[in-house]
Each structure stands twice: as C-alpha cells, then as structure tokens.
Motif scaffolding. Structure first.
Motif, PDB file in Angstrom:
ATOM      1  N   TRP A  73      -0.852  71.394  28.116  1.00 25.08           N
ATOM      2  CA  TRP A  73       0.307  71.171  28.971  1.00 25.08           C
ATOM      3  C   TRP A  73       0.546  69.682  29.175  1.00 25.08           C
ATOM      4  N   ASN A  74       1.729  69.363  29.715  1.00 27.16           N
ATOM      5  CA  ASN A  74       2.087  67.980  30.038  1.00 27.16           C
ATOM      6  C   ASN A  74       1.908  67.063  28.832  1.00 27.16           C
ATOM      7  N   GLY A  99       3.980  84.043  29.979  1.00 26.90           N
ATOM      8  CA  GLY A  99       3.262  82.957  30.622  1.00 26.90           C
ATOM      9  C   GLY A  99       3.920  82.741  31.970  1.00 26.90           C
ATOM     10  N   CYS A 100       3.192  82.178  32.909  1.00 32.35           N
ATOM     11  CA  CYS A 100       3.767  81.975  34.234  1.00 32.35           C
ATOM     12  C   CYS A 100       3.523  80.527  34.683  1.00 32.35           C
ATOM     13  N   PRO A 101       4.278  79.565  34.063  1.00 31.56           N
ATOM     14  CA  PRO A 101       5.329  79.750  33.064  1.00 31.56           C
ATOM     15  C   PRO A 101       4.778  79.643  31.656  1.00 31.56           C
ATOM     16  N   PRO A 102       5.623  79.829  30.618  1.00 31.19           N
ATOM     17  CA  PRO A 102       5.188  79.551  29.246  1.00 31.19           C
ATOM     18  C   PRO A 102       5.036  78.040  29.062  1.00 31.19           C
ATOM     19  N   ILE A 103       4.286  77.640  28.039  1.00 32.01           N
ATOM     20  CA  ILE A 103       4.133  76.228  27.711  1.00 32.01           C
ATOM     21  C   ILE A 103       5.477  75.697  27.200  1.00 32.01           C
ATOM     22  N   ALA A 104       5.859  74.517  27.666  1.00 32.59           N
ATOM     23  CA  ALA A 104       7.172  73.952  27.331  1.00 32.59           C
ATOM     24  C   ALA A 104       7.397  73.867  25.821  1.00 32.59           C
ATOM     25  N   GLU A 105       6.411  73.331  25.101  1.00 28.71           N
ATOM     26  CA  GLU A 105       6.567  73.160  23.648  1.00 28.71           C
ATOM     27  C   GLU A 105       6.624  74.498  22.918  1.00 28.71           C
ATOM     28  N   VAL A 106       6.000  75.522  23.476  1.00 29.69           N
ATOM     29  CA  VAL A 106       6.096  76.856  22.881  1.00 29.69           C
ATOM     30  C   VAL A 106       7.528  77.362  22.997  1.00 29.69           C
ATOM     31  N   MET A 107       8.153  77.125  24.142  1.00 28.32           N
ATOM     32  CA  MET A 107       9.531  77.579  24.357  1.00 28.32           C
ATOM     33  C   MET A 107      10.497  76.895  23.392  1.00 28.32           C
ATOM     34  N   SER A 143       4.899  70.903  15.044  1.00 35.51           N
ATOM     35  CA  SER A 143       4.829  71.669  16.290  1.00 35.51           C
ATOM     36  C   SER A 143       4.862  73.166  16.046  1.00 35.51           C
ATOM     37  N   LEU A 144       5.464  73.562  14.912  1.00 33.26           N
ATOM     38  CA  LEU A 144       5.517  74.981  14.551  1.00 33.26           C
ATOM     39  C   LEU A 144       4.305  75.420  13.731  1.00 33.26           C
ATOM     40  N   HIS A 198       8.057  67.921  22.554  1.00 36.12           N
ATOM     41  CA  HIS A 198       8.201  68.036  21.093  1.00 36.12           C
ATOM     42  C   HIS A 198       8.878  69.368  20.756  1.00 36.12           C
ATOM     43  N   PRO A 199      10.196  69.436  20.662  1.00 30.60           N
ATOM     44  CA  PRO A 199      11.142  68.349  20.923  1.00 30.60           C
ATOM     45  C   PRO A 199      11.439  68.201  22.406  1.00 30.60           C
ATOM     46  N   LEU A 200      12.081  67.101  22.760  1.00 32.06           N
ATOM     47  CA  LEU A 200      12.500  66.903  24.139  1.00 32.06           C
ATOM     48  C   LEU A 200      13.530  67.960  24.511  1.00 32.06           C
ATOM     49  N   ALA A 201      13.491  68.391  25.766  1.00 32.93           N
ATOM     50  CA  ALA A 201      14.436  69.412  26.208  1.00 32.93           C
ATOM     51  C   ALA A 201      15.881  68.953  26.032  1.00 32.93           C
TER      52      ALA A 201
END
Length: 361
Positions: free
Chosen positions: A278-279, A191-199, A29-30, A72-75
């Motif tokens: 996304w998603n 991002g509005c919002p940023p991508i979850a996996e990026v965060m 993921s990185l 990836h990873p789960l929150a």
C-alpha cells in the motif's frame, strides 16, 4: 468521436518517449513481460477511451479513497486520460438533475459499450428504501444502468460480498451485486478497500485487451488474487521456524515474528497485499505490526472475529498446529545441535587417537 488515450496524452503535452515509458510501467504493474509493451501502446493509440459510469450504493467510500491514491498509474491519468469517467456522484462537479441527465445521455449514446463500476451494494429490504439515489432506490438505479453495460466491476468487499452491511443480522438485506445482476460479466475486486494499484491495473487491462482478465472461481482477477498473502509474506520464515508473537508488543512481536497466533488471516486470504503493498508500495498491515483480517474474503465479518486464529486447516504448516510447530521446530534444532556436537566429539577423539599413534611410532 471519443479521443484515444494517446491523443489525450499528446494534447496534454506528453512526449512519445514518456508515453512508451508509461506503457512499460503499465505492463510491469500488470505482471506482463516486455513483449506486451508494443501491444499496450497500440491499444492506447487506436482504441477510444471507454466510458465508465461509477455508482455508489451502501458503502463508506473507502474504495474511492483508495483509487485516488494510485501511483501506477496515477488516478488522474486513469480518470482524465485512460477512461472517460462520465458519472461518479462522489467526485463529479454536477449534481441533481444535471448529474442524472449525464447518466441518461451516456447510457443512450454508448449503449452496450460502457463499463459499469459499482462501489457498495443494494439493500433489498423495504423495497430498497435504505439507500436512495436521485430520489429512487439504489437497487432500481443499479438494474437500470446495468441493463445496457458491457461489463461490471464490483469495487471492494461491499459490492463483491456484502461486507459489514451484510453481516448478521443484516436488517437491510444488503446484497452483493452479482446476486442482483445475473446476466452480465462481473469482475470482483474485493478488499476493504482494494489496493489502489490493483484497481487501476484492472481498468488498464480491460481497456488494453478489451476483455476481462483471467478470473478465479470466485470471479476475482488471478493476477492479483491468485496467491495467499501468507505465500509471499516477509514473516513467512518465522512461521516455518515456529516463531510466533504470543502477545501484542511482546519480544516476539518486536522481533517481527509471525502474527498467526494473534489472529492473522494471511494463510487463508487471497490478495496482493504482501507483494504490491500500500501507499506506493511502502507497507501493508502485517508489516506495520497488525495481522491480516482477511477483508478480501467472503463473509469476513462473520468468521469468528479478527483476533481469533484460523482453525481446521489440515495441510502442513499451521496448518497442523501452531502450538506444536514451535515445539517441534525447537526439538529438531535441539536434536541437530546435539547430533552435531556428538559427531564433532567423535571426530576430535579420532584425531587425538591418530596423533597419539603417530607419536608412539
């Protein structure tokens, strides 16, 4: 003593095999190769979980909504195992004086060793009275918590650039975090919002390597903001061929043609939407039929509207003139067809003359 990530996982019944698999997925993921897996595993086995204080200023909470949907990873793994999320007034159980007491305790106990995550921005007009947290202006809370933090993560375009709150005429004087806090390392994740996996990947990187990822000149991690959406967009071949949707739901749009003429900002927007998506990697705005609005770029609310095409780009491509690209492409194809037909006719004529000569002999 704060537990390590590995100790928490083992306590939760996670096997060594699953842990190593997790480290492999984290490396992927990185954007890191297999050689980094042992390094990630060692870091998670030996380093204590890092305390994180997550503050909220002027914002809509879309960054938090995105974060909790990471795959990836789960929150839940990031919040419950990887980091020690000790304060987040949106999702924490504690409230009021109890919540503020936790904030003070962490700041004192982990002075200089906690990460400050900021979602939203502070308004400076009227002494910051447009955003009050715990009975005090948010700008005061931000300065107080930032004073002894290790580093700051500016979540989303609100914290990174100001976003809609800072759009003209900006009556509250909403201001991005880096213009208020100037003496701490800041990583922007716009991002509005940023991508979850990026965060979650940014947090993972910081915890694994104990440093900020390599940043671009605007303070964004290069691993996710190093290329334009346009560079990896699956509609790029249509752009190069001069095939553009001219109206919403016209024949070109239904064929999946490039959305540049409909105002897509992909050619000037740096983000990972077209690769990470996304998603859980299912889709992104352009794939669903809507052009990129450039939400990860500074001042996107004030840059001419979402549905006006980008102008003034000098390099090849659109970059010249989208209206002419189509004509040139069609002209080139037409000329190629004519040339091919002419060459074929000449070859055919020569073959016929050769056959006639053989028969005369």
């Amino acid at each position: 003593m704060v537990e390590t990530f590995y100790e928490v996982m083992r306590r939760q019944g996670i096997t060594r095999r699953s842990f190593l698999k997790y480290c492999s997925l984290t490396a992927a993921s990185l954007g890191l190769g297999p050689a980094f897996v042992p390094r990630i595993a060692h870091a998670m086995e030996t380093k204590p979980r890092t305390p994180v204080l997550w503050l909220h200023g002027l914002e809509c909470t879309c960054c938090s909504e995105s974060f909790i949907r990471s795959a990836h990873p789960l929150a839940k793994d990031a919040v419950l195992s990887m980091i020690s999320l000790d304060y987040d007034d949106t999702i924490m159980t504690a409230a009021g004086h109890q919540a503020e007491a936790i904030l003070d305790e962490v700041m004192t106990k982990y002075k200089g060793n906690y990460i400050l995550a900021v979602e939203g921005n502070p308004p400076l007009n009227q002494d910051g009275m447009s955003c009050i947290i715990g009975g005090k202006p948010f700008v005061d809370q931000l300065k107080r918590v930032a004073k002894d933090c290790k580093a700051i993560i500016s979540w989303g375009s609100c914290a990174s650039w100001g976003c809609v709150q800072a759009a003209k005429p900006n009556p509250t004087q909403a201001t991005p975090v880096h213009k208020v806090i100037t003496d701490k390392p800041i990583i922007k994740v716009p991002g509005c919002p940023p991508i979850a996996e990026v965060m979650t990947a940014v947090i993972t990187y910081m915890l694994t390597f104990d440093r900020l990822p390599e940043l671009d000149r605007q303070g964004r991690p290069k691993m996710f903001y190093g290329q334009r959406i346009h560079d990896k967009c699956y509609r790029r071949p249509h752009f190069d061929a001069g095939q553009f949707a001219e109206a919403w739901d016209d024949d070109g749009a239904r064929r999946g043609y490039c959305l540049y003429k409909m105002g897509c900002k992909g050619p000037t927007t740096y983000n990972a939407c077209s690769t990470v998506r996304w998603n859980d990697g299912v889709s992104f705005p352009i794939q669903s039929g809507h052009g990129c609005i450039g939400c990860s770029e500074d001042g996107f609310w004030d840059k001419g509207g979402f549905y006006e095409r980008v102008t003034g780009i000098k390099q090849f491509g659109i970059e010249a003139n989208a209206d002419k690209i189509g004509g040139v492409a069609v002209g080139v194809v037409g000329a190629a067809v004519v040339a091919h037909a002419a060459v074929s006719a000449i070859k055919q004529s020569r073959r016929q003359q050769g056959d006639a000569s053989e028969q005369n002999k």
